[in-house]
Design a protein around this motif. Structure first.
Motif, PDB file in Angstrom:
ATOM      1  N   LEU A 263     102.789   0.648  10.907  1.00 14.79           N
ATOM      2  CA  LEU A 263     101.774   1.115   9.962  1.00 14.79           C
ATOM      3  C   LEU A 263     100.486   0.315  10.090  1.00 14.79           C
ATOM      4  O   LEU A 263      99.381   0.862   9.948  1.00 14.79           O
ATOM      5  CB  LEU A 263     102.311   1.028   8.531  1.00 14.79           C
ATOM      6  CG  LEU A 263     103.423   2.023   8.173  1.00 14.79           C
ATOM      7  CD1 LEU A 263     103.936   1.760   6.762  1.00 14.79           C
ATOM      8  CD2 LEU A 263     102.914   3.455   8.290  1.00 14.79           C
ATOM      9  N   ALA A 264     100.610  -0.985  10.377  1.00 13.05           N
ATOM     10  CA  ALA A 264      99.412  -1.809  10.594  1.00 13.05           C
ATOM     11  C   ALA A 264      98.633  -1.298  11.797  1.00 13.05           C
ATOM     12  O   ALA A 264      97.400  -1.191  11.766  1.00 13.05           O
ATOM     13  CB  ALA A 264      99.808  -3.275  10.778  1.00 13.05           C
TER      14      ALA A 264
ATOM     15  N   PHE B 269      96.936   4.020   2.606  1.00 10.34           N
ATOM     16  CA  PHE B 269      98.019   3.218   3.180  1.00 10.34           C
ATOM     17  C   PHE B 269      98.831   2.519   2.102  1.00 10.34           C
ATOM     18  O   PHE B 269     100.017   2.242   2.297  1.00 10.34           O
ATOM     19  CB  PHE B 269      97.468   2.220   4.200  1.00 10.34           C
ATOM     20  CG  PHE B 269      97.359   2.804   5.576  1.00 10.34           C
ATOM     21  CD1 PHE B 269      98.385   2.665   6.490  1.00 10.34           C
ATOM     22  CD2 PHE B 269      96.242   3.536   5.944  1.00 10.34           C
ATOM     23  CE1 PHE B 269      98.307   3.221   7.748  1.00 10.34           C
ATOM     24  CE2 PHE B 269      96.142   4.098   7.206  1.00 10.34           C
ATOM     25  CZ  PHE B 269      97.182   3.953   8.105  1.00 10.34           C
ATOM     26  N   PHE B 270      98.212   2.223   0.967  1.00 11.66           N
ATOM     27  CA  PHE B 270      98.979   1.704  -0.168  1.00 11.66           C
ATOM     28  C   PHE B 270     100.069   2.699  -0.548  1.00 11.66           C
ATOM     29  O   PHE B 270     101.242   2.336  -0.737  1.00 11.66           O
ATOM     30  CB  PHE B 270      98.036   1.458  -1.350  1.00 11.66           C
ATOM     31  CG  PHE B 270      98.755   1.167  -2.641  1.00 11.66           C
ATOM     32  CD1 PHE B 270      99.164  -0.126  -2.950  1.00 11.66           C
ATOM     33  CD2 PHE B 270      99.026   2.183  -3.550  1.00 11.66           C
ATOM     34  CE1 PHE B 270      99.834  -0.390  -4.147  1.00 11.66           C
ATOM     35  CE2 PHE B 270      99.692   1.924  -4.737  1.00 11.66           C
ATOM     36  CZ  PHE B 270     100.092   0.630  -5.039  1.00 11.66           C
ATOM     37  N   ALA B 271      99.694   3.970  -0.642  1.00 15.14           N
ATOM     38  CA  ALA B 271     100.648   5.012  -0.998  1.00 15.14           C
ATOM     39  C   ALA B 271     101.703   5.209   0.090  1.00 15.14           C
ATOM     40  O   ALA B 271     102.896   5.386  -0.204  1.00 15.14           O
ATOM     41  CB  ALA B 271      99.904   6.322  -1.266  1.00 15.14           C
TER      42      ALA B 271
ATOM     43  N   ILE C 219      93.681  -3.872   6.261  1.00  9.90           N
ATOM     44  CA  ILE C 219      94.269  -2.764   5.505  1.00  9.90           C
ATOM     45  C   ILE C 219      95.674  -3.105   5.019  1.00  9.90           C
ATOM     46  O   ILE C 219      96.005  -2.927   3.842  1.00  9.90           O
ATOM     47  CB  ILE C 219      94.308  -1.477   6.360  1.00  9.90           C
ATOM     48  CG1 ILE C 219      92.888  -0.952   6.607  1.00  9.90           C
ATOM     49  CG2 ILE C 219      95.157  -0.413   5.681  1.00  9.90           C
ATOM     50  CD1 ILE C 219      92.208  -0.406   5.391  1.00  9.90           C
ATOM     51  N   SER C 220      96.511  -3.607   5.909  1.00  9.89           N
ATOM     52  CA  SER C 220      97.877  -3.949   5.496  1.00  9.89           C
ATOM     53  C   SER C 220      97.892  -5.141   4.556  1.00  9.89           C
ATOM     54  O   SER C 220      98.769  -5.241   3.683  1.00  9.89           O
ATOM     55  CB  SER C 220      98.747  -4.237   6.724  1.00  9.89           C
ATOM     56  OG  SER C 220      98.285  -5.379   7.422  1.00  9.89           O
ATOM     57  N   LYS C 221      96.929  -6.045   4.685  1.00  9.17           N
ATOM     58  CA  LYS C 221      96.890  -7.240   3.844  1.00  9.17           C
ATOM     59  C   LYS C 221      96.429  -6.923   2.429  1.00  9.17           C
ATOM     60  O   LYS C 221      97.004  -7.405   1.445  1.00  9.17           O
ATOM     61  CB  LYS C 221      95.961  -8.289   4.470  1.00  9.17           C
ATOM     62  CG  LYS C 221      96.377  -8.736   5.855  1.00  9.17           C
ATOM     63  CD  LYS C 221      95.376  -9.715   6.429  1.00  9.17           C
ATOM     64  CE  LYS C 221      95.765 -10.152   7.844  1.00  9.17           C
ATOM     65  NZ  LYS C 221      94.815 -11.133   8.407  1.00  9.17           N
TER      66      LYS C 221
END
Length: 531
Positions: free
Chosen positions: A348-349, A396-398, A285-287
């Motif tokens: 967040l990750a 999560f982008f936002a 997700i974070s990547k």
């Protein structure tokens, strides 16, 4: 003492790359084999339903699943090769022999001691068949233990020379001669010792499972927080390949570790939904989304006169993170100028794991979008809930964008494009890096010599460099005098995204270009690359 311990941990972490980076290829090919045997797909595309394609798919999946049952051997050879200082190929062959000796020594001792269980009771007594031989089920830990021991024996005795009639038994032969009694004694001792370790591992696994979402959060956050040390592989590998990541019976066979379980489930058409252990490998997700939002925030907060330069730098690294899951170039762009951002990123990750778990998402997403599509599309929505993974990613982008933009402006962090007039950007784009290599070649040097000369010079010269290795994104070295390393030159003149110096261990982050850079440095130093 502390320095030696850190060096040993970093060497072990580097050695882990050999098996860890190869195994995902097996998983992708298993997923590809599943495409040709997926009945729903065959019904939708009738021309695929023919004996040649379905037979190919069955063979591809069935043959590669066998790798999962022999991970101990794979890790044993891989760790030994990674830790061996000289004659790595010989060390790998010796590791194979040592593994065979260990397995059969433990089996014979357990037989003599009356410890072997009946076939129907093997699982309940912690035993299994390894290469057709019944021993204690040590899983990947057997490979890790034997790999470290074999490498230690190899490094200690590989240069031993005997005289006279015994001369033929020197070198690699002497290593094996010494290794045999060591391995046999290890097999006997572990027969009694390992059950206590296994009990402890099981208890730890149960504790982590009971911790639920809190455990997932810590796992995800810690995996990111250890990026600067290069030890983050030591966090996720046990969950992917040992019982810490779950134990599941698939097709009548028991598998341990998140990745082993879902590989087996991919290859088994009767499995209608991946098990919950897949969440331990949902690190993407974070990547794929989060750090892309961070890059956009850094671009939007850049000074107007620097936006063009910031775009040239951020687009390539964001693209690499999104497609391949290589995050260090982005993380190193703010890790040292704004440590708070890195802590927030880690938190967040970890939160992304919790979110996926709460929504019961079972998609496979350890790296970038390429792997994500290859794994999940053939399996279908029902088996993975992969569209929900995308939804979570966009959320999560936002979040990343909003949080990063707020913190950068609030604390005036000097991220890409916000540097003071007397500061230079700490990261080079791929285009700039290639232009530099081209200019070096035009000056008459052999291809790569110009860049290698700069790198070696910035590392204190040839005499200061003791060892050179690399992992997926980093050039890893040991040096005599760490004070002689010039970080500014490595960052500003060779395109390094970051430099980490810990005692005599130096890591220079170059991203996916690192393999080529390693070869250039090896050629310049006059040593032979032995990956």
């Amino acid at each position: 003492m502390k320095e030696r311990a850190m060096e040993a941990m970093q060497r072990f972490s580097k050695a882990m790359f050999i098996p860890v980076l190869i195994l995902p290829i097996a998983g992708i090919l298993i997923a590809l084999g599943n495409v040709f045997t997926n009945q729903r797909l065959l019904d939708a595309v009738p021309f695929l339903d023919n004996p040649i394609l379905t037979g190919f798919g069955s063979i591809l999946s069935g043959s590669l699943v066998a790798i999962l049952g022999n991970l101990g051997l794979i890790f044993c050879v891989g760790i030994t090769v990674g830790l061996a200082k000289k004659e790595k190929s010989v060390a790998g062959f010796t590791a194979l022999l040592g593994y065979l000796v260990f397995v059969n020594a433990m089996n014979k001792f357990m037989e003599l001691a009356g410890l072997l269980a009946e076939a129907d009771a093997m699982q309940s007594t912690g035993q299994k068949l390894v290469l057709g031989v019944q021993i204690l089920d040590m899983g990947v830990f057997l490979g890790l233990i034997l790999g470290v021991i074999t490498a230690a024996v190899h490094n200690r005795f590989i240069e031993t020379e005997l005289k006279g009639a015994f001369q033929i038994y020197g070198g690699s032969r002497f290593v094996f001669i010494v290794l045999i009694p060591v391995v046999i004694l290890l097999a006997v001792s572990l027969t009694y010792i390992w059950p206590f370790f296994q009990s402890g591992i099981n208890s730890l696994g149960e504790l982590i499972q009971r911790s639920g979402n809190f455990g997932l959060f810590l796992y995800g956050a810690l995996e990111r927080l250890l990026i600067p040390t290069g030890l983050h592989h030591l966090v996720y590998t046990p969950f992917l390949y040992t019982s810490l990541g779950g134990v599941q019976e698939v097709g009548g066979q028991v598998f341990e570790g998140a990745r082993n379980i879902y590989y087996a489930e991919i290859a088994n058409p009767s499995v209608t939904r991946l098990s919950e252990s897949v969440i331990w490998d949902a690190r993407g997700i974070s990547k794929m989304f989060g750090l892309i939002g961070a890059c956009l925030a850094m671009y939007h907060t850049a000074k107007p006169e620097n936006k063009k330069k910031a775009k040239a730098i951020l687009i390539p690294v964001a693209f690499t993170s999104f497609l391949a899951g290589v995050t260090e170039p982005i993380e190193f762009s703010f890790m040292f100028v704004a440590p708070l951002l890195f802590v927030v990123h880690a938190a967040l990750a970890g939160l992304s794991f919790v979110t996926l778990n709460l929504l019961d998402v079972r998609a496979i997403g350890p790296n970038g979008m390429i792997d994500f599509l290859l794994y999940n599309l053939p399996l279908g929505i029902e088996k993975t809930s992969w569209p929900m993974y995308i939804v979570v990613g966009l959320i999560f982008f936002a979040i990343y964008y909003g949080v990063f933009r707020f913190l950068i402006v609030k604390f005036n962090f000097k991220t890409i494009g916000r540097e003071d007039a007397d500061q230079e950007t700490k990261m080079y784009s791929k285009k700039e890096y290639k232009e530099k290599k081209s200019n070096d070649n035009e000056e008459g040097a052999q291809p790569g010599d110009g860049l290698a000369n700069v790198i070696v010079g910035a590392l204190g010269g040839k005499d200061n460099i003791k060892t050179v290795t690399n992992c997926y994104t980093r050039l890893r070295l040991t040096v005599d005098k760490p004070d002689a390393v010039d970080e500014a030159i490595l960052k500003n003149e060779t395109g390094a995204n970051g430099v980490i110096i810990k005692d005599k261990n130096v890591q220079v982050v170059y991203g996916l270009e690192v393999n080529n850079i390693r070869r250039q440095v090896d050629n310049y130093l006059g040593i032979q690359s032995d990956d």
